[in-house]
Each structure stands twice: as structure tokens, then as C-alpha cells.
Design a protein around this motif. Structure first.
Motif, PDB file in Angstrom:
ATOM      1  N   ASP A 291      -1.252 -11.129   2.768  1.00 45.05           N
ATOM      2  CA  ASP A 291       0.150 -11.249   2.914  1.00 45.05           C
ATOM      3  C   ASP A 291       0.762 -10.109   3.099  1.00 45.05           C
ATOM      4  O   ASP A 291       0.325  -8.913   2.774  1.00 45.05           O
ATOM      5  CB  ASP A 291       0.595 -12.193   1.689  1.00 45.05           C
ATOM      6  N   ILE A 292       2.366 -10.212   3.183  1.00 42.31           N
ATOM      7  CA  ILE A 292       3.083  -9.106   3.179  1.00 42.31           C
ATOM      8  C   ILE A 292       3.513  -8.776   1.649  1.00 42.31           C
ATOM      9  O   ILE A 292       4.092  -9.656   1.138  1.00 42.31           O
ATOM     10  CB  ILE A 292       4.164  -9.390   4.276  1.00 42.31           C
ATOM     11  N   ASP A 365      -5.111  -0.847  10.802  1.00 37.01           N
ATOM     12  CA  ASP A 365      -4.799   0.317  11.850  1.00 37.01           C
ATOM     13  C   ASP A 365      -3.578  -0.396  12.495  1.00 37.01           C
ATOM     14  O   ASP A 365      -2.600   0.529  12.958  1.00 37.01           O
ATOM     15  CB  ASP A 365      -5.790   0.665  12.476  1.00 37.01           C
ATOM     16  N   LYS A 366      -3.634  -1.587  13.010  1.00 36.51           N
ATOM     17  CA  LYS A 366      -2.502  -2.250  13.855  1.00 36.51           C
ATOM     18  C   LYS A 366      -1.060  -2.030  13.051  1.00 36.51           C
ATOM     19  O   LYS A 366      -0.108  -1.965  13.679  1.00 36.51           O
ATOM     20  CB  LYS A 366      -2.736  -3.516  14.462  1.00 36.51           C
ATOM     21  N   MET A 367      -1.484  -2.610  11.765  1.00 36.23           N
ATOM     22  CA  MET A 367       0.091  -2.332  10.917  1.00 36.23           C
ATOM     23  C   MET A 367       0.760  -0.910  10.986  1.00 36.23           C
ATOM     24  O   MET A 367       1.807  -0.958  10.831  1.00 36.23           O
ATOM     25  CB  MET A 367      -0.323  -2.815   9.551  1.00 36.23           C
ATOM     26  N   LYS A 368      -0.126  -0.024  10.984  1.00 36.36           N
ATOM     27  CA  LYS A 368       0.410   1.401  11.043  1.00 36.36           C
ATOM     28  C   LYS A 368       1.144   1.745  12.187  1.00 36.36           C
ATOM     29  O   LYS A 368       2.026   2.443  12.248  1.00 36.36           O
ATOM     30  CB  LYS A 368      -0.731   2.401  10.687  1.00 36.36           C
ATOM     31  N   ARG A 384       4.556  -4.434   5.323  1.00 33.70           N
ATOM     32  CA  ARG A 384       3.061  -3.776   4.597  1.00 33.70           C
ATOM     33  C   ARG A 384       2.429  -4.885   4.163  1.00 33.70           C
ATOM     34  O   ARG A 384       2.940  -5.847   3.565  1.00 33.70           O
ATOM     35  CB  ARG A 384       3.447  -2.543   3.756  1.00 33.70           C
ATOM     36  N   CYS A 385       1.084  -4.883   4.331  1.00 31.11           N
ATOM     37  CA  CYS A 385       0.400  -6.195   4.061  1.00 31.11           C
ATOM     38  C   CYS A 385      -0.920  -5.808   3.305  1.00 31.11           C
ATOM     39  O   CYS A 385      -1.415  -4.633   3.218  1.00 31.11           O
ATOM     40  CB  CYS A 385      -0.045  -6.919   5.384  1.00 31.11           C
ATOM     41  N   ARG A 386      -1.193  -6.698   2.229  1.00 30.84           N
ATOM     42  CA  ARG A 386      -2.461  -6.507   1.541  1.00 30.84           C
ATOM     43  C   ARG A 386      -3.617  -7.718   1.970  1.00 30.84           C
ATOM     44  O   ARG A 386      -3.069  -8.518   2.552  1.00 30.84           O
ATOM     45  CB  ARG A 386      -2.044  -6.898  -0.008  1.00 30.84           C
ATOM     46  N   MET A 387      -4.897  -7.154   1.704  1.00 36.97           N
ATOM     47  CA  MET A 387      -6.002  -8.130   2.404  1.00 36.97           C
ATOM     48  C   MET A 387      -7.022  -8.179   1.505  1.00 36.97           C
ATOM     49  O   MET A 387      -7.439  -7.153   0.649  1.00 36.97           O
ATOM     50  CB  MET A 387      -6.548  -7.423   3.617  1.00 36.97           C
ATOM     51  N   GLY A 388      -7.590  -9.223   1.381  1.00 36.71           N
ATOM     52  CA  GLY A 388      -8.740  -9.673   0.029  1.00 36.71           C
ATOM     53  C   GLY A 388      -9.930 -10.288   0.965  1.00 36.71           C
ATOM     54  O   GLY A 388      -9.610 -11.314   1.821  1.00 36.71           O
ATOM     55  N   SER A 423      -4.573  -8.370  -5.641  1.00 42.49           N
ATOM     56  CA  SER A 423      -4.747  -7.143  -6.538  1.00 42.49           C
ATOM     57  C   SER A 423      -4.752  -5.948  -5.556  1.00 42.49           C
ATOM     58  O   SER A 423      -4.969  -4.813  -6.348  1.00 42.49           O
ATOM     59  CB  SER A 423      -6.197  -7.249  -7.256  1.00 42.49           C
ATOM     60  N   ALA A 424      -4.945  -6.156  -4.457  1.00 39.39           N
ATOM     61  CA  ALA A 424      -4.611  -4.814  -3.444  1.00 39.39           C
ATOM     62  C   ALA A 424      -3.487  -4.251  -3.418  1.00 39.39           C
ATOM     63  O   ALA A 424      -2.398  -5.016  -3.745  1.00 39.39           O
ATOM     64  CB  ALA A 424      -5.244  -5.393  -2.290  1.00 39.39           C
ATOM     65  N   SER A 425      -3.336  -2.931  -3.291  1.00 42.07           N
ATOM     66  CA  SER A 425      -2.148  -2.311  -2.988  1.00 42.07           C
ATOM     67  C   SER A 425      -1.515  -2.575  -1.585  1.00 42.07           C
ATOM     68  O   SER A 425      -2.314  -2.916  -0.625  1.00 42.07           O
ATOM     69  CB  SER A 425      -2.265  -0.623  -3.133  1.00 42.07           C
ATOM     70  N   PRO A 426      -0.165  -2.207  -1.276  1.00 42.82           N
ATOM     71  CA  PRO A 426       0.135  -2.332   0.214  1.00 42.82           C
ATOM     72  C   PRO A 426      -0.729  -1.465   1.221  1.00 42.82           C
ATOM     73  O   PRO A 426      -1.092  -0.347   0.904  1.00 42.82           O
ATOM     74  CB  PRO A 426       1.464  -1.776   0.124  1.00 42.82           C
ATOM     75  N   GLY A 427      -1.135  -2.103   2.173  1.00 36.68           N
ATOM     76  CA  GLY A 427      -2.040  -1.188   3.157  1.00 36.68           C
ATOM     77  C   GLY A 427      -3.435  -1.056   2.828  1.00 36.68           C
ATOM     78  O   GLY A 427      -4.402  -0.390   3.282  1.00 36.68           O
ATOM     79  N   GLU A 428      -3.791  -2.097   1.822  1.00 36.95           N
ATOM     80  CA  GLU A 428      -5.266  -1.742   1.144  1.00 36.95           C
ATOM     81  C   GLU A 428      -6.210  -2.846   1.636  1.00 36.95           C
ATOM     82  O   GLU A 428      -5.713  -4.038   1.581  1.00 36.95           O
ATOM     83  CB  GLU A 428      -5.373  -1.500  -0.197  1.00 36.95           C
TER      84      GLU A 428
END
Length: 535
Positions: A291-292, A365-368, A384-388, A423-428
Motif C-alpha cells: 500500500d501507499i 525500482d519502478k517506484m523510484k 511511496r509504497c510498502r511491501m510485505g 511494518s515496513a518503512s516506505p520503499g522497503e
């Protein structure tokens, strides 16, 4: 093509008729001539018998008087007849007295004898015997001549009969058959049908009449067939156009519906691999959640039109990457994306997990890249998105009612992936140990500790994904050595900090044992420490 005369009716007729007629005529004439020959022989015999009676009476007096000159003259008069080739007179004692004509007689001949009687007053008395030798060759020659004439007449009769038969055959059979064959060849060559003109009420005329009627019926059938074919072609063309229009409409509709389904689900339904009914199954899946970060603040800064365009752009790019890696896109929940690997198609748990992590890296990488574009377009704080990511058994299938259903997944694995994402940080990118175990050979990760997940009694270890070893340009740090009495296998990338402390302690003990002068049979027993115990 040149016709073989032997195969035509005319040729067959001639081959059968001519010998039959010829033999019949010859046989009849031969029988007649044979009977004539026998009658001629009978008549000749009667003639000779009359002559010998007359001559025997005429020679009675000369024989009694022994007048040889008179006897000779009488016999020479008899042999003047060409049928009588010799005459002989025998005396009273049977001795040959006089011979006229040929002595040696060859060929067929007839022998006639007559006693010569004389009455000198005391009653008739035999005084000698007269003998005629007559030939039958002349009669036979005459008979053969008549047979030859008969043969010539027979040949002429045969020729006349054959000519008459051929004329009749051509007039009665040949002409109508030629016309019938011409009509058949015309129809066979596709030039149409024509009646056979023949006015007759015999069997052949009935055949031709039936053929003409058959042609009329066939022409009517052909006309009906042509009309039916034209009608069918017209209807087929109309139906084809209608089906093409409906197919085009269905294709447009299916393309529109495909946008509401994942391509794998769409293909499995449309190809009959999966039925549209409420059903589910347990499978091992790799679940991806994103999510963003700070989406509410970003939404407040943008107008609804700008926000819609931005969000659609983001979801389009992420979906394109997911589909390229074979992902099944479950749903979009606002700014969140739920994706899983392993159903309806799977490449195996390890490959599914690796494809999911590689997809997440490409998305990051595409988000950057997109953040730079968004900044250039005037967005102060780009998305900026987080991914799990988590690998576990989930329930997957169609959920809902018979009238409205949704293809999705449920289970603790989904909650774990969602908790890792939050729990992830943005971009993590955070992954669970279950996923890490499948990808650690190709993806470089850092251990991040543990998190608590609602519904799970134990902490969940998580790892931060940095990148693939290939992208980082480094080899996985792993040491493998094997000797006859030594085996060493150290995988530094896969080891936690506790694993590394324990490995260091084991290596120090091994080094002390190898360097010590103590008896190898009495190894030093190192005390167990907290670091030597596995978590």
C-alpha cells in the motif's frame, strides 16, 4: 479415345453371328448333298443293274455259240460308258474268259454280277457269269462340285444375312444406343442434359423413355438443389455476418470483463479449466501485500481528478510488472494491492516465492523512477509504497453466492503478509522466514528481528530485501570444503547473528582441538553457552 471394335455391340454381334450362320448354312447344304449323293449312288446302281440284265440276256447266244468277237464287241460297247471301268465274263466252270477295260482298279467302285442263262430246249441253264466294275468317283466329284457351289451360295447368303442383320441392328439398336450414349456423355461432361429422340415402343424405346423421364426428374432435383444451395448460402452469409457481429460484440465484452479478472483466472474460466461455482481448496501460496505510505496526506493535497489519475498510473505500472512475472492479481483495495503466486498456475513453491520477490524488487525500482516523473509534474510528495511477502498455506477459490462470487484467498498467510507490509518503512520490502528460505540463494536480505501478528502465538521473523545477488554484482558468501575427515559448509548470507556467534564458537573449539597436543581420544568438552543454543 479410339474404340475397340471387339468391345462394341456390332463387333460382338459379328463375332457370334457370322460363324453361327456360316456353319448352319454349310451344315444344311452338306446334309442335303450327302442325301443327294446317296440317292445318286442308288440310281446309278439301278441303272447298272438294268444294263447287266440286258447285257447278260444279249450275251447268252454268243456265249452258247462261243462267238468271242461278238462277245468282245458287246463288252466294249458297255465299257464305253465312263462309269463302267471294266467288264469280265466267266465260263460255265467259273474260268475267266474275257476282260475289257482296266485291270487294276483304284478308288471307290461298285461290283455287279449276273449269271448268263441259255435255254436250248431242255430248260434254262447257266452257261457263264457277267461282271461289271463301276466307279463311284464321278458321282463323288459331282457331289463335291455341288458342295463347292453350295459353299459359295452359303457365303453369299451369310454376307447378305449379315448385311441385313447389321442394318437391322443399326436401325433398331445401334442408332438409339448411340444417341443414348451421346446424351450420357453430354451430361457427364457437365454440358447439360438433352432428351434422346427415338420414337419406338419396343423394349429399347421403353428404356430410352425411362431415361428421358429420369433426366427430367434429375433436372428438377438439380434445380431444387441449386435453389436450396443459393438459399443456404444466403442464409449462411447472413448467419455468418450475424455471428461475426455477435462474436465481435462478445469479444469486446470479454475484453472488458477481462479487465476485472486476473489474466490467469480469465484464461482458466474461458478455456474450461475452472468452473464458475462456489468452491475452494488449500494450496501453498506466496502472498504479496502493498500500500501507499501517507496516502491520506497525499490525497488531501491533490484534487480528486489528479488523485484519480495518479492512483491509476501507479496501479497500472504495478499491475503490468505483476503480470509480467506471472502473478495473480487478487484485488485493489483503495491504494493497496493484493497479489499471490501459486494458483491457478504454479511453478512450485520455491519458484513462486522467487518470482514474487523479484516482482517486488522491480516494483520498488519502478517506484523510484515514477517518483522522479511525479515530482517533475508538480507533485510535492510523490507516492511511496510498502511491501510485505509471506509464503504459507491459504484457502483459494470462489467465495460468495451462486449469483455473485469473487475469486480470492483467505487465511493466516494473508494476515501475515499484510502485517509485514504495515511494518515496513516506505520503499522497503519485508519478507517472512518462510519466503526467505526459498530465495536466500539468489536474493540478498538482512534480518530485521521479529514482529507479532494477530492470530499467531509466536513472533514472526522478518527480513529486509536489498536486491538480487546478480543486481548487486556480488557472489553469495558461502564456504564449502570437504576432505576425507573434514567437512565444512558455511552460508554467511543465510545465517542470523545468533547463528554466526554459534558458528564462531564451534570454529574456535575446532581450531583449539586441531592445534592441541592432547590425546585426540579425550576431546575437550566445552561448556554449553546461551549462544550455542538454537532459537
Amino acid at each position: 479415345m479410339k474404340k475397340d471394335r471387339r468391345q462394341t455391340i456390332r463387333g460382338k454381334f459379328l463375332r457370334v453371328t457370322i460363324p453361327l450362320i456360316f456353319l448352319t448354312v454349310i451344315g444344311v447344304f452338306s446334309a442335303v448333298e450327302l442325301m443327294t449323293y446317296r440317292d445318286a449312288l442308288g440310281q446309278l446302281k439301278q441303272t447298272f443293274e438294268g444294263m447287266i440284265v440286258t447285257q447278260s440276256a444279249a450275251l447268252a447266244t454268243p456265249m452258247w455259240n462261243l462267238d468271242y468277237d461278238q462277245i468282245r464287241l458287246s463288252l466294249e460297247a458297255v465299257t464305253a460308258n465312263r462309269e463302267i471301268v471294266a467288264t469280265r465274263i466267266y465260263g460255265e466252270n467259273g474260268k475267266l474268259m474275257l476282260v475289257t477295260g482296266e485291270d487294276n482298279i483304284a478308288g471307290d467302285h461298285m461290283l455287279l454280277q449276273r449269271e448268263i442263262m441259255y435255254d436250248a430246249g431242255a430248260g434254262p441253264k447257266i452257261i457263264g457269269k457277267l461282271e461289271f466294275v463301276a466307279t463311284t468317283g464321278i458321282v463323288w466329284e459331282q457331289t463335291k462340285l455341288r458342295l463347292l457351289v453350295a459353299a459359295v451360295i452359303a457365303l453369299l447368303a451369310v454376307a447378305m444375312e449379315v448385311a441385313a442383320a447389321l442394318f437391322a441392328l443399326r436401325r433398331i439398336i445401334g442408332t438409339p444406343l448411340v444417341r443414348l450414349l451421346s446424351s450420357i456423355n453430354t451430361a457427364r461432361s457437365g454440358l447439360g442434359r438433352k432428351h434422346v429422340e427415338w420414337d419406338s415402343h419396343d423394349e429399347l424405346g421403353q428404356v430410352i423413355s425411362a431415361f428421358n423421364e429420369m433426366q427430367d426428374r434429375q433436372e428438377a432435383y438439380d434445380q431444387e438443389l441449386r435453389e436450396g444451395r443459393d438459399t443456404l448460402e444466403r442464409r449462411v452469409a447472413e448467419r455468418t455476418a450475424e455471428l461475426a457481429e455477435k462474436s465481435s460484440a462478445l469479444e469486446r465484452l470479454s475484453n472488458q470483463l477481462a479487465k476485472y479478472l486476473s489474466p490467469q483466472v480469465y484464461e482458466s474460466i474461458f478455456h474450461g479449466k475452472q468452473e464458475a461455482k462456489v468452491a475452494s481448496s488449500r494450496k501453498k501460496l506466496t502472498v504479496f501485500f502493498s500500500d501507499i505510505a501517507d496516502f491520506t496526506e497525499t490525497a488531501d493535497r491533490l484534487e480528486s481528478e489528479e488523485l484519480t489519475q495518479l492512483l491509476n498510473h501507479y496501479l497500472t505500472e504495478m499491475s503490468r510488472i505483476g503480470l509480467a512475472h506471472g502473478a495473480t492479481i487478487d484485488k485493489y483495495v483503495g491504494d493497496a494491492i493484493l497479489i499471490f503466486f501459486g494458483d491457478p498456475e504454479t511453478r512450485g513453491a520455491k519458484e513462486d516465492a522467487l518470482a514474487c520477490v523479484q516482482m517486488a524488487i522491480e516494483m520498488r525500482d519502478k517506484m523510484k523512477e515514477l517518483q522522479g516523473l511525479w515530482r517533475d509534474s508538480g507533485i510535492e510528495k510523490p507516492l511511496r509504497c510498502r511491501m510485505g511477502i509471506h509464503t504459507d498455506y491459504c484457502t483459494v477459490g470462489n467465495f460468495g453466492s451462486e449469483d455473485r462470487m469473487d475469486y480470492t484467498i483467505i487465511g493466516g498467510g494473508v494476515n501475515t503478509a499484510s502485517r509485514l507490509e504495515s511494518s515496513a518503512s516506505p520503499g522497503e520490502i519485508l519478507i517472512s522466514y518462510e519466503t526467505f528460505a526459498h530465495v536466500r540463494d539468489q536474493v540478498y536480505c538482512e534480518e530485521q528481528g521479529t514482529i507479532l501478528v494477530k492470530g499467531i502465538a509466536y513472533p514472526v521473523a522478518n527480513y529486509k530485501v536489498l536486491d538480487t545477488f546478480g543486481n548487486l554484482g556480488r557472489q553469495r558468501r558461502r564456504l564449502r570444503e570437504e576432505l576425507p575427515n573434514v567437512k565444512l559448509d558455511i552460508d554467511l548470507e543465510a545465517m542470523t547473528s545468533d547463528d554466526r556467534d554459534q558458528a564462531a564458537e564451534i570454529l574456535r573449539r575446532a581450531l583449539d582441538m586441531v592445534s592441541s597436543d592432547d590425546d585426540p581420544a579425550q576431546p575437550e568438552q566445552a561448556p554449553k553457552t546461551k549462544s550455542a543454543r538454537r532459537r
